[in-house]
Structures are given as structure tokens and as C-alpha cells.
Scaffold this active site. Structure first.
Site, PDB file in Angstrom:
ATOM      1  N   TRP A 100       0.696  -1.659  -0.052  1.00  0.00           N
ATOM      2  CA  TRP A 100      -0.126  -0.608   0.178  1.00  0.00           C
ATOM      3  C   TRP A 100       0.799   1.197  -0.290  1.00  0.00           C
ATOM      4  O   TRP A 100       0.436   1.801  -0.969  1.00  0.00           O
ATOM      5  CB  TRP A 100      -0.835   0.153   1.341  1.00  0.00           C
ATOM      6  CG  TRP A 100      -1.685  -1.368   0.880  1.00  0.00           C
ATOM      7  CD1 TRP A 100      -1.801  -2.188   1.865  1.00  0.00           C
ATOM      8  CD2 TRP A 100      -2.460  -1.495   0.473  1.00  0.00           C
ATOM      9  NE1 TRP A 100      -2.612  -3.023   1.735  1.00  0.00           N
ATOM     10  CE2 TRP A 100      -3.589  -2.528   0.557  1.00  0.00           C
ATOM     11  CE3 TRP A 100      -3.618  -1.277  -1.660  1.00  0.00           C
ATOM     12  CZ2 TRP A 100      -4.550  -3.331  -0.440  1.00  0.00           C
ATOM     13  CZ3 TRP A 100      -4.056  -1.649  -2.142  1.00  0.00           C
ATOM     14  CH2 TRP A 100      -5.391  -2.816  -1.321  1.00  0.00           C
ATOM     15  N   ASP A 167      -1.970   6.473   6.455  1.00  0.00           N
ATOM     16  CA  ASP A 167      -2.499   5.299   6.081  1.00  0.00           C
ATOM     17  C   ASP A 167      -2.944   4.910   6.689  1.00  0.00           C
ATOM     18  O   ASP A 167      -2.237   3.998   7.467  1.00  0.00           O
ATOM     19  CB  ASP A 167      -2.173   4.885   4.630  1.00  0.00           C
ATOM     20  CG  ASP A 167      -3.760   4.042   3.763  1.00  0.00           C
ATOM     21  OD1 ASP A 167      -4.166   3.356   4.386  1.00  0.00           O
ATOM     22  OD2 ASP A 167      -3.120   3.047   3.554  1.00  0.00           O
ATOM     23  N   LYS A 191     -11.611  -1.881   6.766  1.00  0.00           N
ATOM     24  CA  LYS A 191     -11.024  -3.049   7.647  1.00  0.00           C
ATOM     25  C   LYS A 191     -11.021  -2.754   9.045  1.00  0.00           C
ATOM     26  O   LYS A 191     -10.975  -3.614   9.669  1.00  0.00           O
ATOM     27  CB  LYS A 191      -9.522  -2.194   7.047  1.00  0.00           C
ATOM     28  CG  LYS A 191      -8.908  -2.296   5.944  1.00  0.00           C
ATOM     29  CD  LYS A 191      -8.891  -3.764   5.415  1.00  0.00           C
ATOM     30  CE  LYS A 191      -8.379  -3.890   4.204  1.00  0.00           C
ATOM     31  NZ  LYS A 191      -7.228  -2.044   3.362  1.00  0.00           N
TER      32      LYS A 191
HETATM   33  C1  LIG Z   1      -6.747  -2.286   2.190  1.00  0.00           C
HETATM   34  C2  LIG Z   1      -5.651  -0.821   2.205  1.00  0.00           C
HETATM   35  C3  LIG Z   1      -5.984   0.423   1.156  1.00  0.00           C
HETATM   36  C4  LIG Z   1      -6.362  -0.034   0.253  1.00  0.00           C
HETATM   37  O1  LIG Z   1      -8.436   0.264   0.643  1.00  0.00           O
HETATM   38  P1  LIG Z   1      -8.986   0.950  -0.793  1.00  0.00           P
HETATM   39  O2  LIG Z   1     -10.033   1.330   0.345  1.00  0.00           O
HETATM   40  O3  LIG Z   1      -9.620  -0.644  -1.449  1.00  0.00           O
HETATM   41  O4  LIG Z   1      -8.906   1.541  -1.692  1.00  0.00           O
HETATM   42  C5  LIG Z   1      -4.985   0.924   1.582  1.00  0.00           C
HETATM   43  N1  LIG Z   1      -3.854   1.169   2.574  1.00  0.00           N
HETATM   44  C6  LIG Z   1      -3.618   0.024   3.127  1.00  0.00           C
HETATM   45  C7  LIG Z   1      -3.354  -0.012   4.439  1.00  0.00           C
HETATM   46  C8  LIG Z   1      -5.150  -0.645   3.122  1.00  0.00           C
HETATM   47  O5  LIG Z   1      -4.775  -2.168   3.674  1.00  0.00           O
END
Ligand SMILES: *Cc1c(COP(=O)(O)O)cnc(C)c1O
Length: 354
Positions: A100, A167, A191
């Protein structure tokens, strides 16, 4: 039978939330309408949006500190470019700790120079780099707090006078941090906060309006702030379910209380991985995540037996990410300790039988 859901995302939600959310599909707040068919401008939904935004800040301890919470769309993946669009004038520093992070770096490069301050790519992202320097001539520093795919988690964050962007998709609301160290936090809901379809963005207002480029309205954080996260039709149902989950979290005692539970779950599983000779962890011990535990069998010939036993025990979603293989147990806020105990029992049964 209800499964033990270790899915990495979309992930397990509290059973109470699923009950309440399903009731709102039939009749939302006794309005005689389904949440799926009401106007996002209706009094009842505007109240949900406002409460959800306020609750997110409250749970993170960021009320009255110059932050705004937004519920946007496009997932964390859209934030990879929105962050750079809004903040990157010349140069930004990025820490590369996994898939990511690498995707965030790729998007940022479309907007300016990216200085990758450290990377764990040469060791297949099985640890978190430390002791790196953040240059002083960057617009911001970006990191990923928890690497969902590889199972590593930042335990400490660097000190820098530069704005910090993080993030936190896979560990937001799971542990106490000084969230005021960060100037912008983003997290896809699916998540640890709700269903797929909305992204939480927490941004310090004074960070914005500094780049010289023109920003299209939908990608401009300022526009979304001005419109109270209703510039266009928001993802009504995902925002509602996220709101219910945040209320659930508050009723559990907030982040502090849930962190204690998360620590217990992780300790239970990691101690089995450490003592059971049939398993080995994927990541450096000091960096392992309390959300996503990655591990492998030491003897691949046991794969079929292990997977049959997992299935019989009602365990779902334990396969590692397709890029890593092995196993990954995601232990998000709503996963009960009992589910981890069931998994640990299967692992020790396998040892007894082997
Ligand atoms: C799943 C995830 C993403 C991507 O998320 P989307 O909502 O599918 O765009 C980005 N960063 C992390 C740390 C993730 O676990």
C-alpha cells in the site's frame, strides 16, 4: 453456523451493529422508509453524518484541535492521489513499508518529487525500517501505520516538524496513539470501521490551501469540508454502518478498552506461533501487527490437514494475501477472543496429531 471471521477486509463487524443495520434497511428510525431509500439531505441522515464525524474526532481525542472529519468515497486508494494533489507542491518524503505504501508512492510521483526515506522491500517487507532521516525541505512525510498484507505495524512514529500524513486503513481505532501528531489520517472503512464504500479522512484545516495548482472540486479537501462532507451524495449506508460501529466502540469503552482486548488476542495467537514448532511467523518479532498476524507452516505437507481442520472449526478468511501466501489472521476490533482461541486450539491439535 456463524463463522469465526479472520478476513483481512472487508472484515468482521460487531453482531449488534449488523442487527441494527439490518433493521434500518427495513425501517430507519421509524421514518417508515428504508435507509436505502431516504434522501441524504433528510434530517435523520444529516444527523447521522454529523454525529459520525463528531464521534470519529472524539474517539481519536481530536475534538477542538483544528481537525475536520470527512466521509469520502474512492477508498484509501483515491487518498493516495488526493493527498498529493492537495499537499505536494515540490517534494514529499515517503516511508515504503509494503504494497500500500508503494502504491501511495506511485501516485504521489505524478505530482512532484518523492523521496523514499527508507524501504523494507529488499526483505519482502517483513520489518519496519528505523533510524531514517526525514529531509527538512519536504512538504510532508507519509507513512502506513499497519501493513495489512505483510503483518507489520509501526510501534513508534518519527518526530518531524513537517506535516505527518498516515494511511491508517487497517488499524485506526484499534490502539491508543497521540493522534494529534498527525496532520492528515485516512482509512478505508472496510478494515476496522465499517463496510466497504466510504473512507474516513481526518485533516487539520490549516494544512490546506498551500499548493499552487488548481484542484478539481471532488478531489479538494477544502470543498468537502465547506460542504460538511455532503458535496455530492455520500455513501449513505456505509456511513450509517460506520456510525453504528463507532457508537459500539464508544460503548465498549473507546480505544483504550478495545486496545486491551486487541493486545490479548494478539498475544494469544503469537504465543502459539512462537511455541508451536509447526508454525513460524513471517515478520520481525518487534514489528508484528496486533491486527494482522502472518505465519506459515514449517512443513508444507501438513497444509491439507490444517486447512481441513480450519474448515471444520468454522474458521474463515485465514489465507494469506495472494502476493505472500501462507496464512494471515486478521484480528480487528469486532473479532472476539473466543475466535482466536478456536484458531489456537486447531493449531495445537495439529501439533498433537502430526
Ligand atoms: C486495504 C488497504 C488500502 C486500500 O484500500 P481501498 O479502500 O481498497 O482503496 C490502502 N491501505 C491500506 C493500509 C489497506 O489495508
Amino acid at each position: 453456523m456463524k463463522k469465526h471471521n479472520f478476513s483481512a477486509g472487508p472484515c468482521i463487524l460487531p453482531q449488534e451493529v449488523i442487527q441494527e443495520a439490518s433493521q434500518a434497511v427495513l425501517d430507519f428510525n421509524n421514518t417508515g422508509l428504508s435507509i436505502l431509500e431516504i434522501s441524504h439531505r433528510s434530517k435523520d441522515f444529516v444527523a447521522v453524518m454529523e454525529d459520525a464525524r463528531q464521534l470519529a474526532l472524539e474517539l481519536l481525542g481530536l475534538e477542538g484541535k483544528g481537525y475536520k472529519a470527512l466521509f469520502l468515497q474512492g477508498g484509501a486508494s483515491l487518498e493516495f492521489l488526493m493527498v498529493a494533489y492537495n499537499l505536494l507542491e515540490k517534494k514529499a518524503a515517503y516511508l515504503n513499508t509494503g504494497t500500500w505504501s508503494a502504491k501511495a508512492i506511485k501516485e504521489a510521483r505524478l505530482f512532484g518529487e518523492v523521496n523514499v526515506v527508507a524501504s523494507s522491500e529488499d526483505k519482502k517487507f517483513n520489518f519496519i525500517p528505523k533510524g531514517y532521516m526525514i529531509p527538512t525541505d519536504v512538504d510532508y512525510f507519509h507513512c502506513t501505520s499497519n501493513n495489512t498484507i505483510f503483518g507489520t505495524q509501526m510501534k513508534v512514529f518519527p518526530s518531524t516538524p513537517k506535516p505527518m500524513v498516515c494511511d491508517m486503513s487497517s488499524d485506526i481505532f484499534s490502539r491508543e496513539l497521540d493522534f494529534s501528531k498527525f496532520d492528515l489520517i485516512y482509512a478505508g472503512a472496510q478494515k476496522n470501521m465499517g463496510p466497504a464504500g466510504t473512507t474516513l479522512v481526518i485533516v487539520k484545516e490549516d494544512l490546506l490551501g498551500k499548493v499552487t495548482r488548481q484542484i478539481p472540486s471532488m478531489l479538494d479537501y477544502k470543498v468537502h469540508i465547506e460542504k460538511d462532507s455532503m458535496f455530492n451524495t455520500p455513501a449513505v449506508y456505509p456511513v450509517y454502518v460506520s456510525y453504528l460501529t463507532l457508537k459500539w466502540l464508544k460503548a465498549q469503552g473507546g480505544i483504550k478498552a478495545i486496545e486491551e482486548k486487541n493486545e490479548k488476542k494478539a498475544a494469544l495467537l503469537y504465543s502459539e506461533i512462537d511455541i508451536n514448532p509447526l508454525f513460524k511467523g513471517y515478520t520481525a518479532t518487534e514489528d508484528r501487527s496486533i491486527m494482522n498476524a502472518t505465519f506459515n507452516l514449517t512443513d508444507e505437507s501438513l497444509k491439507e490437514d490444517f486447512e481441513t481442520m480450519l474448515k471444520e472449526a468454522g474458521i474463515n478468511g485465514l489465507n494469506g494475501h495472494r502476493s505472500v501466501g501462507g496464512y494471515r489472521a486478521s484480528m480487528y476490533n469486532a473479532l472476539p477472543l473466543e475466535s482466536v482461541q478456536v484458531l489456537v486450539d486447531v493449531m495445537s491439535d495439529l501439533e498433537r496429531k502430526a
